[in-house]
Enzyme design. Structure first.
Site, PDB file in Angstrom:
ATOM      1  CE  LYS A 210      18.478  27.113 106.152  1.00 34.95           C
ATOM      2  NZ  LYS A 210      18.661  28.480 105.685  1.00 34.95           N
ATOM      3  CG  HIS A 389      15.583  53.049 137.398  1.00 37.93           C
ATOM      4  ND1 HIS A 389      15.460  54.087 138.293  1.00 37.93           N
ATOM      5  CD2 HIS A 389      14.365  52.885 136.840  1.00 37.93           C
ATOM      6  CE1 HIS A 389      14.202  54.512 138.300  1.00 37.93           C
ATOM      7  NE2 HIS A 389      13.521  53.801 137.418  1.00 37.93           N
ATOM      8  CE  LYS A 509      28.666  28.260 112.931  1.00 34.63           C
ATOM      9  NZ  LYS A 509      27.613  27.879 111.996  1.00 34.63           N
TER      10      LYS A 509
HETATM   11  O1  F6P Z   1      26.187  30.270 113.386  1.00 31.29           O
HETATM   12  C1  F6P Z   1      25.172  31.018 112.841  1.00 31.29           C
HETATM   13  C2  F6P Z   1      23.997  30.190 112.435  1.00 31.29           C
HETATM   14  O2  F6P Z   1      24.251  29.591 111.212  1.00 31.29           O
HETATM   15  C3  F6P Z   1      22.754  31.038 112.390  1.00 31.29           C
HETATM   16  O3  F6P Z   1      22.598  31.723 111.212  1.00 31.29           O
HETATM   17  C4  F6P Z   1      21.708  30.029 112.656  1.00 31.29           C
HETATM   18  O4  F6P Z   1      20.516  30.638 113.050  1.00 31.29           O
HETATM   19  C5  F6P Z   1      22.362  29.231 113.744  1.00 31.29           C
HETATM   20  O5  F6P Z   1      23.715  29.175 113.381  1.00 31.29           O
HETATM   21  C6  F6P Z   1      21.816  27.852 113.965  1.00 31.29           C
HETATM   22  O6  F6P Z   1      21.920  27.057 112.842  1.00 31.29           O
HETATM   23  P1  F6P Z   1      21.114  25.703 112.712  1.00 31.29           P
HETATM   24  O7  F6P Z   1      19.649  26.024 112.772  1.00 31.29           O
HETATM   25  O8  F6P Z   1      21.521  25.116 111.389  1.00 31.29           O
HETATM   26  O9  F6P Z   1      21.506  24.819 113.868  1.00 31.29           O
END
Ligand code: F6P
Length: 546
Positions: A210, A389, A509
């Protein structure tokens, strides 16, 4: 002047539930079933082809009435309407929360910042379908003129878990002549193992992110680029034929060297963990084809409609959410086990972990005040019958209360001898054993010696839901995912938290970014962490430099 906020634990229905719990905790499911012979038929609900049996829960009609009142008092109806309308309900990021727009029909109108977003959603879907058809038919050629046979999705979190889960879940419908792999971990082994037997000339990478800034994804994408260039002679123009991107960040995509024409977009109103039905599902569409992908979206939409329009008493996500709150906040249950009796759903619990815990693992209310009640449970699980199991012992005879969601299908996708009857016999047996157990008298009647009786007793009274559907089709998968999305929404609305941000992942992070140069430095650096962290880093550096 804004209205004073009523704290959840001060609400009338909450207080009534707390009082009601004092009696409810003494009930046993044996008595609840004994006094109501039709309970197993009565406490069921059905929507969009999903059948929910919630009779094996420690509730009466009074409990359910109070839980529904709680939802109403917390303004759930208004919150649902606000989400579907496109209000910016993700307040800490000032964003709308519109995964429901990803599956809205073409003629729907959902307006964000004065713009109807539905036409854009369909434009991206059409672009994805066109691309997938070209790749699947062999029309899209790699740099050497060979067709694409391997697809590697690079992403993490929501840009990985949804695609992997959906690929595994819908493998039955997938193009078996193609290979699909998923790389997420920054541990280089993930990339190495995923690509070791692939030919670069026949491999397409989908870089799914994203933000297009995530450390793991960018590192893996860079390694993929190097791997491709090494394999195909180093000509940079190979990238255009072997890399596409899924992102909201066009600038970063083009900086990486991917042609923006080969980028599939989505929007900041789609949360990462709610994105498997956006362009993040490109690998899913490549695997199962555009028609099946659209069928999956239709399944999502049917559950959306059910959630939006059905009274809470018969509303599957609302019922399951309220039952979850009953155990979480009144019985003090810490976890929920999700147990699919369907091997294709083997990654479903892992997918749900991000969906539930990243959404509702929050400690302050929307107003920023600390909550004085528990929020998200820990979600976990494995497919049946394997789990039986392994960890079911604890669920049956341990000291913790673990509500279970069983998921099963009437038909096997590929019937094989007696297997499906045996599978279903087990899922029905488990919920029966958990609810009713076996008393000391019953154990003795089997001739068990007295000393062994306590070990053989099953207390029972362990609650579960059972979800049954006809068969695992793309649209049923969409319904199941939407069911849990809306369970999470409902619980978040009642807990009055922001289910759509994830600030809790930031600190780690940031600290990792500080440590990276310390590990990569060629010269000695002064470490300024705590004594434990310093010591661990020193130990690693000593080994590394030895
Ligand atoms: O670190 C969490 C997060 O922001 C998630 O919410 C998200 O799905 C993942 O990292 C990946 O983010 P991106 O799609 O921006 O690489």
């Amino acid at each position: 002047m804004s209205e004073p906020i009523t704290l959840l634990t001060q609400r009338k229905a909450w207080k009534a539930l707390a009082a009601h719990y004092q009696t409810a905790r003494t009930w046993h499911l044996r008595e609840l079933f004994g006094t109501d012979p039709k309970r197993g038929e009565r406490l069921t609900a059905e929507a969009a082809g999903l059948f929910l049996d919630y009779s094996k829960n420690r509730v009466t009609d009074e409990t359910l009435k109070l839980l529904v009142e709680l939802a109403a008092e917390c303004g759930l109806r208004e919150r649902i309407d606000a989400m579907f309308r496109g209000d910016k309900i993700n307040i800490t990021e000032n964003r709308a929360v519109l995964h429901v727009a990803l599956r809205a029909p073409k003629d729907a109108s959902i307006v964000v910042d004065g713009k109807n977003v539905v036409p854009e959603v369909h434009a991206v879907l059409n672009k994805m379908a066109d691309f997938c058809n070209r790749v699947r038919s062999g029309g899209w050629k790699g740099y050497t003129g060979k067709r694409i046979r391997n697809v590697v999705n690079i992403g993490i979190g929501g840009s990985d878990l949804g695609p992997v889960m959906a690929y595994e879940a819908l493998k039955h419908y997938s193009e078996r002549a193609m290979t699909f792999r998923f790389v997420s971990n920054v541990d280089g082994i993930d990339f190495v193992e995923a690509t070791r037997d692939l030919s670069p000339a026949e491999t397409l990478f989908i870089v799914s992110s994203k933000t297009f800034t995530t450390l793991e994804t960018m590192t893996n994408a860079q390694s993929a680029r190097n791997w491709l260039l090494r394999g195909l002679g180093g000509d940079k123009s190979t990238v255009a034929k072997h890399f596409v991107a899924v992102s909201t960040n066009a600038q970063k995509v083009s900086e990486f060297g991917i042609d923006p024409a080969n980028m599939f977009g989505f929007w900041d109103w789609v949360g990462g963990r709610y994105s498997m039905d956006s362009a993040i599902g490109l690998s899913t569409m490549l695997a199962i084809g555009p028609d099946n992908f659209r069928a999956m979206l239709d399944g999502f939409r049917q559950m959306d409609e059910h959630f939006r329009s059905t009274p809470f008493e018969r509303n599957l996500p609302v019922l399951m959410a309220l039952l979850g709150i009953w155990y979480n906040d009144f019985f003090g249950a810490q976890t929920v086990a999700v147990l699919p009796y369907e091997q294709y759903l083997k990654r479903f619990p892992a997918y749900l972990q991000q969906l539930t815990m990243e959404s509702n693992g929050k400690h302050v209310t929307l107003e920023g005040t600390p909550v004085d009640y528990d929020t998200s449970a820990v979600y976990w699980g494995e497919p049946g019958t394997n789990g039986q199991h392994s960890f079911y012992q604890l669920i049956h005879q341990g000291t913790r209360l673990i509500p279970c969601d069983f998921i099963a299908f009437d038909q096997a996708l590929t019937p094989l001898g007696r297997h499906h009857d045996l599978l279903l016999a087990n899922v029905f047996a488990q919920s029966e054993a958990l609810a009713f157990g076996m008393t000391a008298e019953q154990v003795k009647a089997e001739g068990v010696p007295d000393w062994l009786v306590p070990h053989r007793v099953f207390e029972g009274n362990r609650p579960s839901n059972t979800i049954l559907a006809e068969r695992l089709t793309p649209d049923v998968l969409g319904k199941l995912v939407a069911l849990y999305e809306h369970i999470i929404f409902t619980q978040g609305a009642i807990w009055n938290i922001d289910s759509f941000d994830q600030w809790g992942v930031q600190l780690g992070k940031v600290l990792a970014q500080r440590i990276v140069p310390e590990l990569e430095s060629k010269t000695a650096v002064e470490l300024k962490h705590d004594s434990s962290t310093n010591n661990l880093i020193r130990r690693y550096l000593k080994m590394k430099r030895a």
